[in-house]
Design a protein around this motif. Structure first.
Motif, PDB file in Angstrom:
ATOM      1  N   PRO A  35       2.246  15.646   6.714  1.00  0.00           N
ATOM      2  CA  PRO A  35       1.393  14.467   6.582  1.00  0.00           C
ATOM      3  C   PRO A  35       1.985  13.487   5.569  1.00  0.00           C
ATOM      4  CG  PRO A  35       0.278  16.456   5.782  1.00  0.00           C
ATOM      5  CD  PRO A  35       1.625  16.872   6.277  1.00  0.00           C
ATOM      6  N   GLN A  36       1.932  12.213   5.896  1.00  0.00           N
ATOM      7  CA  GLN A  36       2.468  11.172   5.026  1.00  0.00           C
ATOM      8  C   GLN A  36       1.319  10.418   4.358  1.00  0.00           C
ATOM      9  OE1 GLN A  36       5.746  10.908   4.478  1.00  0.00           O
ATOM     10  NE2 GLN A  36       6.184  12.497   5.965  1.00  0.00           N
ATOM     11  N   PRO A  37       1.537   9.898   3.160  1.00  0.00           N
ATOM     12  CA  PRO A  37       0.491   9.131   2.501  1.00  0.00           C
ATOM     13  C   PRO A  37       0.184   7.837   3.267  1.00  0.00           C
ATOM     14  CG  PRO A  37       2.476   9.215   1.139  1.00  0.00           C
ATOM     15  CD  PRO A  37       2.739  10.027   2.362  1.00  0.00           C
ATOM     16  N   PRO A  38      -1.029   7.325   3.162  1.00  0.00           N
ATOM     17  CA  PRO A  38      -1.384   6.080   3.851  1.00  0.00           C
ATOM     18  C   PRO A  38      -0.764   4.866   3.162  1.00  0.00           C
ATOM     19  CG  PRO A  38      -3.195   6.796   2.469  1.00  0.00           C
ATOM     20  CD  PRO A  38      -2.137   7.878   2.385  1.00  0.00           C
ATOM     21  N   GLY A  39      -0.815   3.739   3.845  1.00  0.00           N
ATOM     22  CA  GLY A  39      -0.405   2.493   3.216  1.00  0.00           C
ATOM     23  C   GLY A  39       0.624   1.683   3.980  1.00  0.00           C
ATOM     24  N   LEU A 106      12.019   1.582  -2.529  1.00  0.00           N
ATOM     25  CA  LEU A 106      11.670   2.998  -2.665  1.00  0.00           C
ATOM     26  C   LEU A 106      12.525   3.663  -3.728  1.00  0.00           C
ATOM     27  CD1 LEU A 106      11.665   3.926   1.117  1.00  0.00           C
ATOM     28  CD2 LEU A 106       9.649   3.969  -0.370  1.00  0.00           C
ATOM     29  N   GLU A 107      11.915   4.555  -4.497  1.00  0.00           N
ATOM     30  CA  GLU A 107      12.636   5.458  -5.385  1.00  0.00           C
ATOM     31  C   GLU A 107      12.782   6.751  -4.596  1.00  0.00           C
ATOM     32  OE1 GLU A 107      13.774   4.446  -8.341  1.00  0.00           O
ATOM     33  OE2 GLU A 107      12.789   2.515  -8.023  1.00  0.00           O
ATOM     34  N   THR A 118       9.193   7.390  -2.881  1.00  0.00           N
ATOM     35  CA  THR A 118       7.984   6.827  -3.459  1.00  0.00           C
ATOM     36  C   THR A 118       8.188   5.326  -3.605  1.00  0.00           C
ATOM     37  OG1 THR A 118       7.689   8.856  -4.729  1.00  0.00           O
ATOM     38  CG2 THR A 118       6.394   6.952  -5.413  1.00  0.00           C
ATOM     39  N   PRO A 119       7.232   4.506  -3.133  1.00  0.00           N
ATOM     40  CA  PRO A 119       7.369   3.062  -3.342  1.00  0.00           C
ATOM     41  C   PRO A 119       7.556   2.742  -4.828  1.00  0.00           C
ATOM     42  CG  PRO A 119       5.624   3.496  -1.772  1.00  0.00           C
ATOM     43  CD  PRO A 119       6.040   4.835  -2.362  1.00  0.00           C
ATOM     44  N   ARG A 123       2.880   5.079  -9.330  1.00  0.00           N
ATOM     45  CA  ARG A 123       2.865   6.291 -10.151  1.00  0.00           C
ATOM     46  C   ARG A 123       1.684   7.157  -9.740  1.00  0.00           C
ATOM     47  NH1 ARG A 123       7.712   5.762 -11.288  1.00  0.00           N
ATOM     48  NH2 ARG A 123       8.302   4.220 -12.804  1.00  0.00           N
ATOM     49  N   GLY A 124       1.925   8.448  -9.657  1.00  0.00           N
ATOM     50  CA  GLY A 124       0.851   9.381  -9.392  1.00  0.00           C
ATOM     51  C   GLY A 124       0.483   9.564  -7.929  1.00  0.00           C
ATOM     52  N   GLY A 125       1.060   8.801  -7.034  1.00  0.00           N
ATOM     53  CA  GLY A 125       0.764   8.957  -5.613  1.00  0.00           C
ATOM     54  C   GLY A 125       1.654   9.994  -4.968  1.00  0.00           C
TER      55      GLY A 125
END
Length: 137
Positions: A35-39, A106-107, A118-119, A123-125
């Protein structure tokens, strides 16, 4: 004569080992897994990242929702990044893609056959997760 050949062979071996350590582990094609994070609608469950030898990347959902010409740069290995695992990169577009919904920057951490992205500035996502596309399991 033997000493000259041995020294030459040793030098060539060290050169080859040094070159293999310098190869870019991010080069290749990566497919989203899990599963991928939304956005970002084009950077979700079926997303991919393709990085060529010239340091250019294509991101999105293959085959029709792709955005290309992102620049890939290696992060400073001596920079303190916390856990220290994996090679670190930044993938960034010079401007946002208008027709494809992917992060502008992206990092990235590459650890073997896995990649976490991570975009930049988030932080924290949860990170986006990828595996090498040619992986069989």
């Amino acid at each position: 004569m033997r000493r000259t050949l041995a020294v030459t062979a040793l030098a060539a071996g060290l050169l080859l080992v040094g070159c293999s350590e310098e190869s870019e582990p991010i080069t290749g094609e990566w497919a989203a897994y899990g599963p991928q994070p939304p956005g970002f609608s084009d950077f979700a469950d079926r997303a991919m990242i393709r990085v060529d030898q010239a340091g250019k990347a294509v991101l999105g959902t293959s085959p029709t929702r792709l955005c290309g010409d992102a620049k890939v740069t290696a992060e400073d290995k001596n920079k303190d990044k916390g856990d220290g695992a994996g090679a670190r990169y930044r993938i960034a577009f010079s401007s946002a893609c208008i027709t494809v919904n992917v992060p502008v920057s992206l990092e990235v951490v590459v650890d073997g056959d896995t990649l976490e992205a991570t975009p930049t500035g988030l932080r924290g996502g949860d990170p986006f997760r990828f595996r090498r596309a040619d992986r069989d399991d």
